[in-house]
Design a protein around this motif. Structure first.
Motif, PDB file in Angstrom:
ATOM      1  N   LYS A  61       0.890  -1.437  -0.057  1.00  0.00           N
ATOM      2  CA  LYS A  61      -0.014   0.128   0.064  1.00  0.00           C
ATOM      3  C   LYS A  61       0.896   1.234   0.221  1.00  0.00           C
ATOM      4  N   PHE A  62       0.405   2.287  -0.524  1.00  0.00           N
ATOM      5  CA  PHE A  62       1.176   3.660  -0.535  1.00  0.00           C
ATOM      6  C   PHE A  62       0.314   4.715  -0.192  1.00  0.00           C
ATOM      7  N   LYS A  63       1.004   5.517   0.665  1.00  0.00           N
ATOM      8  CA  LYS A  63       0.042   6.629   1.167  1.00  0.00           C
ATOM      9  C   LYS A  63       1.103   7.837   1.399  1.00  0.00           C
ATOM     10  N   ARG A  64       0.571   9.247   0.981  1.00  0.00           N
ATOM     11  CA  ARG A  64       1.309  10.326   1.272  1.00  0.00           C
ATOM     12  C   ARG A  64       0.617  10.799   2.599  1.00  0.00           C
ATOM     13  N   MET A  65       1.382  11.493   3.659  1.00  0.00           N
ATOM     14  CA  MET A  65       1.116  11.908   4.810  1.00  0.00           C
ATOM     15  C   MET A  65       1.701  13.103   5.334  1.00  0.00           C
ATOM     16  N   SER A  66       1.278  13.732   6.027  1.00  0.00           N
ATOM     17  CA  SER A  66       1.976  14.896   6.590  1.00  0.00           C
ATOM     18  C   SER A  66       2.442  14.427   7.926  1.00  0.00           C
ATOM     19  N   VAL A  67       3.568  15.083   8.079  1.00  0.00           N
ATOM     20  CA  VAL A  67       4.510  14.716   9.505  1.00  0.00           C
ATOM     21  C   VAL A  67       3.773  15.348  10.751  1.00  0.00           C
ATOM     22  N   ASN A  68       2.954  16.282  10.313  1.00  0.00           N
ATOM     23  CA  ASN A  68       1.809  16.786  11.473  1.00  0.00           C
ATOM     24  C   ASN A  68       0.498  15.860  11.521  1.00  0.00           C
ATOM     25  N   GLY A  69       0.106  16.065  12.862  1.00  0.00           N
ATOM     26  CA  GLY A  69      -0.938  14.972  13.032  1.00  0.00           C
ATOM     27  C   GLY A  69      -0.887  13.886  13.579  1.00  0.00           C
ATOM     28  N   ASP A  70      -1.683  12.807  13.390  1.00  0.00           N
ATOM     29  CA  ASP A  70      -1.462  11.256  13.896  1.00  0.00           C
ATOM     30  C   ASP A  70      -1.048  10.527  13.054  1.00  0.00           C
ATOM     31  N   PHE A  71       0.318  10.477  12.697  1.00  0.00           N
ATOM     32  CA  PHE A  71       0.837   9.735  11.521  1.00  0.00           C
ATOM     33  C   PHE A  71       0.975   8.304  12.025  1.00  0.00           C
ATOM     34  N   VAL A  72       1.229   8.083  13.307  1.00  0.00           N
ATOM     35  CA  VAL A  72       1.244   6.751  13.877  1.00  0.00           C
ATOM     36  C   VAL A  72      -0.224   6.040  13.391  1.00  0.00           C
ATOM     37  N   LYS A  73      -1.129   6.704  13.756  1.00  0.00           N
ATOM     38  CA  LYS A  73      -2.492   6.028  13.586  1.00  0.00           C
ATOM     39  C   LYS A  73      -2.753   5.706  12.113  1.00  0.00           C
ATOM     40  N   ASN A  74      -2.298   6.743  11.209  1.00  0.00           N
ATOM     41  CA  ASN A  74      -2.346   6.667   9.767  1.00  0.00           C
ATOM     42  C   ASN A  74      -1.430   5.637   9.115  1.00  0.00           C
ATOM     43  N   ILE A  75      -0.075   5.516   9.577  1.00  0.00           N
ATOM     44  CA  ILE A  75       0.827   4.382   9.147  1.00  0.00           C
ATOM     45  C   ILE A  75       0.164   2.924   9.676  1.00  0.00           C
TER      46      ILE A  75
END
Length: 165
Positions: A61-75
């Motif tokens: 899977k591939f995802k772009r995400m900000s370093v801000n916010g809840d990146f642990v939950k997103n990852i």
């Protein structure tokens, strides 16, 4: 900056790495996925085989995400989707399944040392809080300096993998 585009580009890079290590890799091959009445024809993102004929099915899977916010939950969510797919792909076959998450972070442009400090913080938090078997990253200097029109940078890519039972 091939790695910031999509899942397929990153699966291709991973396949190339496998070949360069003396393994065999096939992308997007057709197979039967699932178990029993849930069996269906489908494709595996990547099949790997080493010199000892140890086989692995990789679902990515591939995802772009900000370093801000809840990146642990997103990852964690992206990696869970990949491992769920890997479980279905391997079915009841005696083949290892691996879920892989390719994560591309973005952040506002800033000095390189500040970017690297932020990415160190992101990696440390991810390593401590995301259940994984492997994590790898690459932050090429060229990417650290490239500012997009919107004022953001994409410093590189993080690959996180987990084997499924």
């Amino acid at each position: 900056m091939l790695h910031i585009n999509n899942e397929r580009a990153n699966v291709g890079l991973l396949a190339g790495a496998a070949w360069s290590c003396g393994n065999v890799a096939l992308e997007e091959f057709q197979t039967t996925k699932g178990i029993g009445t849930d069996e269906k024809n489908g494709r595996i993102d990547l099949w790997l085989c080493d010199e000892n004929t140890q086989e692995e099915y990789v679902e990515a899977k591939f995802k772009r995400m900000s370093v801000n916010g809840d990146f642990v939950k997103n990852i964690s969510s992206v990696l869970k989707a990949a491992t769920d797919d890997a479980k279905v792909s391997k079915g009841d076959q005696d083949i290892d399944g691996i879920g892989v998450a390719f994560i591309v972070f973005y952040l506002k442009a800033q000095k390189i040392n500040e970017i690297l400090e932020k990415m160190d913080e992101v990696l440390s938090t991810t390593i401590s809080n995301v259940d994984h078997d492997l994590i790898s990253w690459c932050f090429p200097e060229k990417d650290l300096k490239h500012v997009f029109e919107d004022g953001y940078i994409v410093p590189g890519i993080v690959m996180i993998a987990k084997k499924v039972k």
